[in-house]
Design a protein around this motif. Structure first.
Motif, mmCIF file in Angstrom:
data_model
loop_
_atom_site.group_PDB
_atom_site.id
_atom_site.type_symbol
_atom_site.label_atom_id
_atom_site.label_comp_id
_atom_site.label_asym_id
_atom_site.label_seq_id
_atom_site.Cartn_x
_atom_site.Cartn_y
_atom_site.Cartn_z
ATOM 1 N N VAL A 90 5.832 -2.669 -39.144
ATOM 2 C CA VAL A 90 6.724 -1.518 -38.990
ATOM 3 C C VAL A 90 8.175 -2.015 -38.923
ATOM 4 C CG1 VAL A 90 7.390 0.377 -37.426
ATOM 5 C CG2 VAL A 90 4.955 -0.179 -37.800
ATOM 6 N N VAL A 91 9.080 -1.301 -39.603
ATOM 7 C CA VAL A 91 10.506 -1.646 -39.540
ATOM 8 C C VAL A 91 11.143 -0.883 -38.376
ATOM 9 C CG1 VAL A 91 12.722 -1.502 -40.738
ATOM 10 C CG2 VAL A 91 10.631 -2.104 -42.015
ATOM 11 N N TYR A 92 11.846 -1.598 -37.541
ATOM 12 C CA TYR A 92 12.517 -0.976 -36.399
ATOM 13 C C TYR A 92 14.020 -0.975 -36.630
ATOM 14 C CZ TYR A 92 8.273 -1.016 -33.574
ATOM 15 O OH TYR A 92 7.017 -0.774 -33.082
ATOM 16 N N SER A 93 14.653 0.136 -36.306
ATOM 17 C CA SER A 93 16.119 0.182 -36.238
ATOM 18 C C SER A 93 16.508 0.373 -34.778
ATOM 19 C CB SER A 93 16.670 1.361 -37.051
ATOM 20 O OG SER A 93 16.606 1.100 -38.432
ATOM 21 N N SER A 94 17.426 -0.429 -34.320
ATOM 22 C CA SER A 94 17.967 -0.216 -32.973
ATOM 23 C C SER A 94 19.150 0.742 -33.074
ATOM 24 C CB SER A 94 18.423 -1.545 -32.372
ATOM 25 O OG SER A 94 19.638 -1.947 -32.976
ATOM 26 N N ALA A 95 19.757 1.020 -31.933
ATOM 27 C CA ALA A 95 20.971 1.855 -31.939
ATOM 28 C C ALA A 95 22.218 0.968 -31.943
ATOM 29 C CB ALA A 95 20.989 2.777 -30.734
ATOM 30 N N LYS A 96 22.017 -0.293 -32.303
ATOM 31 C CA LYS A 96 23.120 -1.259 -32.306
ATOM 32 C C LYS A 96 24.370 -0.707 -32.992
ATOM 33 C CE LYS A 96 23.424 -6.218 -33.043
ATOM 34 N NZ LYS A 96 22.718 -7.356 -33.663
ATOM 35 N N GLY A 97 25.462 -0.774 -32.296
ATOM 36 C CA GLY A 97 26.727 -0.325 -32.887
ATOM 37 C C GLY A 97 26.995 1.149 -32.691
ATOM 38 N N ALA A 98 25.948 1.948 -32.486
ATOM 39 C CA ALA A 98 26.146 3.406 -32.395
ATOM 40 C C ALA A 98 26.948 3.782 -31.154
ATOM 41 C CB ALA A 98 24.803 4.128 -32.391
ATOM 42 N N TYR A 99 26.776 3.023 -30.084
ATOM 43 C CA TYR A 99 27.441 3.366 -28.818
ATOM 44 C C TYR A 99 28.632 2.457 -28.535
ATOM 45 C CZ TYR A 99 22.683 5.180 -28.462
ATOM 46 O OH TYR A 99 21.487 5.787 -28.732
ATOM 47 N N ALA A 100 29.085 1.767 -29.548
ATOM 48 C CA ALA A 100 30.128 0.759 -29.339
ATOM 49 C C ALA A 100 31.365 1.359 -28.677
ATOM 50 C CB ALA A 100 30.499 0.100 -30.662
ATOM 51 N N ARG A 101 31.760 2.546 -29.111
ATOM 52 C CA ARG A 101 33.001 3.109 -28.591
ATOM 53 C C ARG A 101 32.972 3.387 -27.087
ATOM 54 N NH1 ARG A 101 35.962 7.179 -32.711
ATOM 55 N NH2 ARG A 101 36.758 5.577 -34.119
ATOM 56 N N PRO A 102 32.050 4.222 -26.582
ATOM 57 C CA PRO A 102 32.079 4.455 -25.132
ATOM 58 C C PRO A 102 31.791 3.202 -24.315
ATOM 59 C CG PRO A 102 30.181 5.544 -26.148
ATOM 60 C CD PRO A 102 31.060 5.079 -27.267
ATOM 61 N N VAL A 103 30.990 2.280 -24.842
ATOM 62 C CA VAL A 103 30.688 1.066 -24.073
ATOM 63 C C VAL A 103 31.918 0.155 -24.012
ATOM 64 C CG1 VAL A 103 29.201 -0.957 -23.870
ATOM 65 C CG2 VAL A 103 28.227 1.228 -24.604
ATOM 66 N N ALA A 104 32.620 0.028 -25.134
ATOM 67 C CA ALA A 104 33.854 -0.769 -25.135
ATOM 68 C C ALA A 104 34.895 -0.130 -24.225
ATOM 69 C CB ALA A 104 34.397 -0.896 -26.556
ATOM 70 N N GLU A 105 34.954 1.196 -24.240
ATOM 71 C CA GLU A 105 35.870 1.923 -23.352
ATOM 72 C C GLU A 105 35.535 1.626 -21.889
ATOM 73 O OE1 GLU A 105 35.514 6.157 -23.842
ATOM 74 O OE2 GLU A 105 36.561 6.603 -21.969
ATOM 75 N N HIS A 106 34.252 1.630 -21.570
ATOM 76 C CA HIS A 106 33.843 1.335 -20.197
ATOM 77 C C HIS A 106 34.229 -0.100 -19.831
ATOM 78 C CE1 HIS A 106 31.652 2.733 -16.683
ATOM 79 N NE2 HIS A 106 31.031 1.580 -16.615
ATOM 80 N N ALA A 107 34.062 -1.011 -20.784
ATOM 81 C CA ALA A 107 34.452 -2.404 -20.532
ATOM 82 C C ALA A 107 35.948 -2.494 -20.242
ATOM 83 C CB ALA A 107 34.084 -3.280 -21.730
ATOM 84 N N LEU A 108 36.751 -1.724 -20.958
ATOM 85 C CA LEU A 108 38.191 -1.723 -20.693
ATOM 86 C C LEU A 108 38.483 -1.113 -19.317
ATOM 87 C CD1 LEU A 108 41.130 -2.203 -21.568
ATOM 88 C CD2 LEU A 108 41.082 0.060 -22.649
ATOM 89 N N ALA A 109 37.781 -0.019 -18.993
ATOM 90 C CA ALA A 109 37.959 0.608 -17.675
ATOM 91 C C ALA A 109 37.650 -0.389 -16.558
ATOM 92 C CB ALA A 109 37.059 1.845 -17.556
ATOM 93 N N LEU A 110 36.563 -1.138 -16.711
ATOM 94 C CA LEU A 110 36.175 -2.117 -15.687
ATOM 95 C C LEU A 110 37.147 -3.299 -15.661
ATOM 96 C CD1 LEU A 110 32.267 -2.148 -16.108
ATOM 97 C CD2 LEU A 110 33.631 -0.922 -14.396
ATOM 98 N N THR A 111 37.645 -3.693 -16.827
ATOM 99 C CA THR A 111 38.625 -4.781 -16.907
ATOM 100 C C THR A 111 39.878 -4.427 -16.112
ATOM 101 O OG1 THR A 111 37.864 -5.435 -19.112
ATOM 102 C CG2 THR A 111 40.079 -6.137 -18.476
ATOM 103 N N LEU A 112 40.444 -3.253 -16.396
ATOM 104 C CA LEU A 112 41.668 -2.831 -15.727
ATOM 105 C C LEU A 112 41.411 -2.615 -14.236
ATOM 106 C CD1 LEU A 112 42.989 -0.323 -18.430
ATOM 107 C CD2 LEU A 112 43.882 -2.615 -17.945
ATOM 108 N N ALA A 113 40.260 -2.035 -13.903
ATOM 109 C CA ALA A 113 39.933 -1.787 -12.498
ATOM 110 C C ALA A 113 39.849 -3.098 -11.720
ATOM 111 C CB ALA A 113 38.610 -1.026 -12.389
ATOM 112 N N ALA A 114 39.194 -4.099 -12.293
ATOM 113 C CA ALA A 114 39.046 -5.377 -11.586
ATOM 114 C C ALA A 114 40.390 -6.089 -11.475
ATOM 115 C CB ALA A 114 38.020 -6.260 -12.309
#
Lengths: 315, 315
Positions: A90-114
């Motif tokens: 069976v061929v599997y597709s992940s959601a890789k890349g699909a959520y990049a924007r909100p996750v990168a945004e969260h990483a920036l939020a945590l970066t600035l917060a820390a």
């Protein structure tokens, strides 16, 4: 995004009948508007949109013997690999890349917060002294060279940071001052102001940030983890934060996860823990719907889907 | 930056001898490297670099009868105006625009923190439910059209927000979808997801966000204030946050300031208070040094300094 495993996808051919399990109307709409037919889970199912937990998938696969393609709901797929899912044809597709924007945004939020000691400030009940570092011009080290890292680099571009990306294979990464492989990670830790973990969890990356790596980071550095909790040795992280060998941490993922009540990380100074919510269900539904629409349109036309899992790599 | 008050600067002429009060070696270096002469505070002082509190300046001015130009350390100058400083023939330069970068960065940090409920998370001691909104594509309303607003727009550009800027006079603002005057503010509040206060405090802007304005904001909106605490009716803000009529707030400035111990804002849900630290002393010293070097070079050459205070406007 990983390269297509050519053997599996070349024999995939057109996929026309899709089942959505558990049923989500937004995903049924996505299938239908891309020309796919929505069918009940059963012998007619050729493509499966799976948004349940990893544990339940095996049972569904038993009831869908004709399935040739599965869309998984997460970018990380290590739990499916551990369950042996990727050993089939069976061929599997992940959601890789699909959520990049909100996750990168969260990483920036945590970066600035820390950097700006916002976790400590949120707990304060009295005016306090000035603290904080500005992100402008800092040296940022990102482990992982996928879609989240790319979008994070896009978001920090206005800050003029010197960004080093650590990834499995050297490749051009827009916005990065340099791209190195894991072998060179240790030598780069000593000059990092911000360390961002955005890598997939594999045998090579498990506990990639251990006690020795944490010791190597400057005491003013902050750590952000939006990848997987097991990328870090949690016990060593707690010790480093408590000893002031690290200025702070922003963690959207933990080990164990969920983080247990009473765990010392809950009260470690300048540490912010978010319960794996970089991409909330509401954000995910929109973005996964777009990914499903894209993949179904490709499959109906007999073209290969995106973000297929390489069984050898496990992501 | 405000236009030059032409009458005062046209008669300013070259300024060559500068005093720094209180003494700061980084600022003396900035004066010297721009060709200025550093002299003791006294009858020789033509230009004064003042980084003390507003209260102490009057005494120094009495001892410096030849002073023609004063560099102030802050972007906001309302306390100097209240003390009547701007009624004389002395030309004042504020630090307007000099700290735009770290302050805009702090505004972004507070924006992301409020949208993603980081204040609540920092106080949590247990795993929790998913919450949070992503900034991508949201509607942002910025009150203030100066250097901080411009840099904030630069920082949020990758998020594809629809930004409306409210400023005293209509003008092109790069990255803004529209620029309106204060008269149109009320009509724009109802469609704002993020409200950022980056305006100078004047009679026109004092409590510009009052109970009526807060009621007009959507309940999902967040408020960020990096301008001045008195731009907001604090009592109304507490009430709105407690009633859930506003999703959260990030405040680097408060009214009263410092915020008193026991003030209800300390424990209002999803509210983050930072003690006026958008630009810390360490960040300020570097940036004010650059501004001093620029202005001294201009003055020595007989050219007008930047960021002069318009006595009529008070900023």
């Amino acid at each position: 995004m990983s390269d297509m495993p050519k053997s599996a996808t070349s024999t995939l051919g057109p996929v026309r009948r899709f089942s959505i399990e558990p049923p989500v109307s937004a995903y049924a709409d996505a299938v239908a508007r891309s020309g796919g037919e929505v069918v009940e889970v059963g012998p007619d199912t050729e493509g499966l949109i799976w948004t349940g937990s990893p544990d339940g998938l095996a049972d569904v696969l038993v009831r869908t013997p004709a399935v040739r393609w599965v869309q998984l709901p997460s970018a990380g797929t290590e739990r499916y690999q551990r369950a042996g899912m990727f050993d089939s044809d069976v061929v599997y597709s992940s959601a890789k890349g699909a959520y990049a924007r909100p996750v990168a945004e969260h990483a920036l939020a945590l970066t600035l917060a820390a950097l700006r000691f916002l976790p400590d400030r949120a707990r304060a009940t009295s005016w306090g002294a000035q603290r904080g570092r500005s992100l402008y011009g800092l040296r940022v080290l990102v482990i992982g060279g996928g879609g989240i890292a790319a979008e994070y680099l896009n978001l920090v571009r206005p800050f003029g940071c010197a960004v080093t990306v650590v990834r499995r294979q050297p490749a051009e990464v827009p916005g990065a001052a340099e791209v190195v492989t894991q072998r060179e990670l240790f030598s780069r830790l000593g000059s990092a102001d911000v360390l961002v973990l955005a890598a997939a969890l594999t045998d090579d990356t498990r506990r990639i940030i251990d006690a020795a790596a944490l010791r190597r980071l400057p005491a003013e550095a902050v750590l952000v983890n939006i990848g997987r909790g097991e990328l870090v040795d949690t016990e060593a992280l707690v010790a480093a934060l408590q000893a002031g060998e690290l200025a702070g941490a922003g963690l959207d993922v933990t080990d164990p996860e969920p983080l247990t009540d009473g765990h010392p990380l809950w009260r470690t100074q300048n540490t912010l823990i978010t319960p794996h919510t970089a991409d909330t269900a509401a954000m995910v539904e929109v973005l996964l719907g777009e990914r499903i629409a894209d993949n179904v349109a490709r499959l109906v036309a007999g073209r290969p889907p995106v973000a297929t899992v390489d069984p050898a790599l496990g992501y």
